[in-house]
Design a protein around this motif. Sequence first.
Motif, PDB file in Angstrom:
ATOM      1  N   MET A 191       0.842  -1.205   0.000  1.00  0.00           N
ATOM      2  CA  MET A 191       0.000   0.000   0.000  1.00  0.00           C
ATOM      3  C   MET A 191       0.870   1.245   0.000  1.00  0.00           C
ATOM      4  SD  MET A 191      -2.912  -1.327   2.685  1.00  0.00           S
ATOM      5  CE  MET A 191      -3.523   0.334   3.043  1.00  0.00           C
ATOM      6  N   SER A 195      -1.275   3.998  -2.057  1.00  0.00           N
ATOM      7  CA  SER A 195      -2.707   3.748  -1.869  1.00  0.00           C
ATOM      8  C   SER A 195      -3.170   4.400  -0.567  1.00  0.00           C
ATOM      9  CB  SER A 195      -2.991   2.246  -1.826  1.00  0.00           C
ATOM     10  OG  SER A 195      -2.590   1.636  -3.033  1.00  0.00           O
ATOM     11  N   ALA A 219      -8.772   1.057  -1.507  1.00  0.00           N
ATOM     12  CA  ALA A 219      -8.225   1.540  -2.778  1.00  0.00           C
ATOM     13  C   ALA A 219      -7.191   0.560  -3.334  1.00  0.00           C
ATOM     14  CB  ALA A 219      -7.598   2.920  -2.576  1.00  0.00           C
ATOM     15  N   TYR A 220      -6.342   0.053  -2.454  1.00  0.00           N
ATOM     16  CA  TYR A 220      -5.313  -0.887  -2.902  1.00  0.00           C
ATOM     17  C   TYR A 220      -5.946  -2.186  -3.389  1.00  0.00           C
ATOM     18  CZ  TYR A 220      -1.399  -4.101  -2.892  1.00  0.00           C
ATOM     19  OH  TYR A 220      -0.475  -5.045  -3.267  1.00  0.00           O
TER      20      TYR A 220
END
Length: 276
Positions: A38, A43, A48-49
């Motif tokens: 991440m 991220s 989101a990641y």
Amino acid sequence: MISDEDFRKFREFFYRKTGMLFEDSKRYFVDKRLLERMDATDSESFRAYFTMVRFQASGEELQTLINAMTVNETYFFREEYQFRCLVDSMLEEIVTHTRQQRALRIWSVPSSSGEEPYGIAIYLLEHWPRLDDWDIEIVSSDIDTEILAQARRGRYTHRSIQNLPPSLLAKYFRRDRDHYLIDQELREAVDFTRVNVSDAADMRRHRHFDIIFCRNLLIYFDDLSRKQTAESFYDALNPGGFVCLGHSESMSRISSLFRVRKFPEAIVYQKPWEAR
């Protein structure tokens, strides 16, 4: 931080992709690797990641994550008794039953950093008297692309070669500062390929093997993934071919497709000669 729900979602996703199932006891290891990735990808959140990993068209980050999550620890001549079984029993039975001369194919999976496939090649050169009469093909595969690149380089620390007799070290390696570089001819003798043993399409590209070494991989799988992998190995073998597992693994608890063979050197698992 990664929540319990995030961990469960990732664990299920990673299991579907690789067949490897992380128990709760591996939570710290998994969280640490995820947070590292991440951070490396900037991220803002796990969500989101995770979205990027699942939907990135190139699959580049998923492969990088797989590389980060796999454990690669081995050394030359690990569980050497199976190598003795290879030259004294398994190959002898195969060549005795084979009516026409052809290439004998050995598959080492996972390859890790290459100690096993190169060790097989060295053992054959040193201990199998029929080597000059047969073509031997050694293929070695792994899901981790970084470790495959490392295996192709054939460069090892003292820990990797600590069980090799000095005579073999001098014969097949040259010193490179604090490392040992394996002979170029041996590096060229092994074909390294990427394979995900949980991916049926990947496995279908690997066929017609006489012996498969798959040691200390299935311990990371659950029962279903072990069974599916065993069935893929069965399809990849020629009739009469053998599978060698790690000392703590047993095909008898995974699949009934194979016959248990108790040779003087080791217990291995055979695809019946009459199988088609």
